[in-house]
Design an enzyme around this catalytic site. Structure first.
Site, mmCIF file in Angstrom:
data_model
loop_
_atom_site.group_PDB
_atom_site.id
_atom_site.type_symbol
_atom_site.label_atom_id
_atom_site.label_comp_id
_atom_site.label_asym_id
_atom_site.label_seq_id
_atom_site.Cartn_x
_atom_site.Cartn_y
_atom_site.Cartn_z
ATOM 1 N N ALA A 25 0.264 14.048 3.982
ATOM 2 C CA ALA A 25 -0.622 13.107 4.687
ATOM 3 C C ALA A 25 -1.904 13.794 5.151
ATOM 4 O O ALA A 25 -2.275 13.763 6.320
ATOM 5 C CB ALA A 25 0.104 12.463 5.863
ATOM 6 N N TYR B 249 -13.871 14.574 -8.730
ATOM 7 C CA TYR B 249 -13.829 15.488 -7.588
ATOM 8 C C TYR B 249 -15.131 16.276 -7.536
ATOM 9 O O TYR B 249 -15.349 17.207 -8.317
ATOM 10 C CB TYR B 249 -12.632 16.426 -7.679
ATOM 11 C CG TYR B 249 -11.278 15.745 -7.577
ATOM 12 C CD1 TYR B 249 -11.162 14.412 -7.164
ATOM 13 C CD2 TYR B 249 -10.110 16.426 -7.908
ATOM 14 C CE1 TYR B 249 -9.926 13.793 -7.085
ATOM 15 C CE2 TYR B 249 -8.868 15.810 -7.821
ATOM 16 C CZ TYR B 249 -8.788 14.486 -7.421
ATOM 17 O OH TYR B 249 -7.560 13.878 -7.340
#
Length: 324
Positions: free
Chosen positions: A209, A54
């Site tokens: 999502a 990340y």
């Protein structure tokens, strides 16, 4: 907050966990990470997830700094290994060399002596699974990790790893971290069943999502300024959801949530948590109020009628092939 065992282990993790992908160390400042971690603790979240990849370690640094003022035994911390962390041929994958080196690097960035759950971020086709599992087992023996896990492995890969670990008498995998939400349900076909058989719990990511299941995006309308979909630096995944048929279903789901007097995000999280094989759902948040809203999902039970209505709505979406 409510807690579940991580797979077949004795480790208790909060049903909602806080992640750091696309938020801390990238799109949000350190102050946001500190505020969100503080709120998470206040609400009973004890599971915090990040990864070395990340923003090339910046996500780990941010979450590590935010957790530094808390008692180490009070939280469960996970990170990952697999994706490139340099330009060399051994700066990626699941070889013993890369796993050992990246575990040390992650510990330094996180500012901790051990990692609770160490995920193999993807499957490595170029490294024997036995080599990977032996390296993870050695790290566990050294006390640098407590539990080993995988992410987005297929049912066959999970089963093969479980049999190898059993044959070699290595510690078993504790968890799998797949994507799982109302639109992406592939784990229901085989992964959930195989994981249950071998004792792995699911720590699912993207349950909302990428923010689509908050209702902030509307069909036929450009994403509002300041949203993730409007940011070209981080919207490469969310774009796969920005279709009118998907957003029209989101609108129907939002109406269903309103009829139940709950938020769409809470409906979506409650739907994910209905699965007994799910140990925790990872949320992303740049503002404390988002965490407060999401945590309320643990107290929502969906009736069979509601679940049936949701399934009927999802039938309106055809040929959905999201980017994973």
């Amino acid at each position: 907050m409510k807690y579940r065992n991580l797979g077949r282990t004795g480790l208790k993790v909060s049903e909602i966990s806080l992640g750091s992908w696309l938020t801390y160390g990238t799109a949000a400042e350190q102050q946001a990470a500190d505020d969100c971690v503080r709120t998470a603790f206040e609400l009973g979240i004890n599971f915090f997830d990040t990864a070395n990849a990340y923003n090339r370690g910046e996500g780990e640094k941010a979450i590590g700094a935010a957790l530094r003022s808390y008692e180490r035994s009070s939280y469960v911390l996970s990170t990952k290994v697999f994706f490139p962390m340099g330009d060399g041929p051994n700066d990626r994958g699941l070889s013993r060399k890369h796993i050992m080196e990246q575990c040390e690097a992650s510990l330094k960035r996180l500012g901790t002596d051990y990692i609770d759950v160490y995920f193999c971020h993807r499957f490595d086709t170029e490294t024997p699974t036995e080599e990977t599992l032996r390296a993870l087992d050695d790290l566990t023996s050294q006390g640098k990790i407590l539990y080993s896990a995988v992410s987005e492995w297929t049912a066959a890969q999970i089963s093969d790893a479980a049999h190898i670990a059993d044959r070699l008498r290595l510690r078993p995998l504790a968890a799998n971290q797949p994507i799982y939400n109302l639109f992406e349900r592939y784990i229901e076909d085989e992964v959930l069943g195989v994981s249950e058989q071998h004792g792995l719990g699911q720590v699912v990511f993207s349950p909302l999502a990428q923010g689509i299941l908050t209702g902030k995006y509307k069909p036929g309308q450009a994403p509002a300024a300041g949203t993730r979909a409007a940011d070209d630096s981080v919207n490469h995944v969310i774009n796969s959801y920005l279709r009118d048929d998907v957003l029209e279903v989101v609108g129907k789901l939002d109406q269903l949530a309103q009829s139940m007097d709950i938020k769409l995000s809470q409906l979506a999280l409650a739907w994910v948590l209905r699965q007994p094989g799910v140990s925790s759902a990872i949320i992303g948040a740049s503002k404390p109020h988002q965490i407060q809203e999401n945590v309320e999902a643990v107290n929502i039970s969906l009736s069979e009628d509601t679940l049936s209505q949701i399934d009927q709505m999802m039938e309106d979406i055809q040929d959905f092939s999201p980017m994973r």
